[in-house]
Design a protein around this motif. Structure first.
Motif, PDB file in Angstrom:
ATOM      1  N   GLU A  34       0.811  -1.214   0.000  1.00  0.00           N
ATOM      2  CA  GLU A  34       0.000   0.000   0.000  1.00  0.00           C
ATOM      3  C   GLU A  34       0.848   1.270   0.000  1.00  0.00           C
ATOM      4  N   THR A  35       2.133   1.125   0.284  1.00  0.00           N
ATOM      5  CA  THR A  35       3.037   2.279   0.298  1.00  0.00           C
ATOM      6  C   THR A  35       4.221   1.999  -0.625  1.00  0.00           C
ATOM      7  N   ASP A  36       4.937   3.030  -1.009  1.00  0.00           N
ATOM      8  CA  ASP A  36       6.166   2.844  -1.775  1.00  0.00           C
ATOM      9  C   ASP A  36       7.128   1.994  -0.948  1.00  0.00           C
ATOM     10  N   ALA A  67       4.013   2.196  -4.801  1.00  0.00           N
ATOM     11  CA  ALA A  67       2.891   1.516  -4.158  1.00  0.00           C
ATOM     12  C   ALA A  67       1.984   0.898  -5.223  1.00  0.00           C
TER      13      ALA A  67
END
Length: 89
Positions: A34-36, A67
């Motif tokens: 969900e995140t880089d 992400a």
């Protein structure tokens, strides 16, 4: 072709995955986060596949993975070592 030896560790909101690839051709599929995230290549040569496109990378190197992008890390040298570093947000 085999999966690498994987060791997992966490500190606060950071997850780290160490992957030790014994042989050329060994690979690890990393699901989208969900995140880089960061891919830290510590030793060896790799092919990084993202959205069907492969890029050859040689350690030492750090690559940013955006992400939402699943990716495949393939060792193209024996004894390769890589780490993924992801914030849980």
């Amino acid at each position: 072709m085999n999966p690498p030896v994987v060791l997992l560790s966490s500190v606060d909101t950071i997850d780290v995955r160490m992957m030790a690839f014994a042989s050329t051709g060994d690979f690890e599929y990393v699901p989208a986060s969900e995140t880089d995230s960061m891919l830290l290549l510590a030793k060896g040569k790799f092919s990084l596949e993202v959205k069907g496109e492969a890029t050859e990378l040689v350690a030492p190197r750090i690559a940013k993975i955006k992400a939402g992008l699943a990716h495949k890390i393939i060792a193209i040298s024996d004894g390769a070592v890589a780490y993924t570093i992801v914030s849980k947000g």
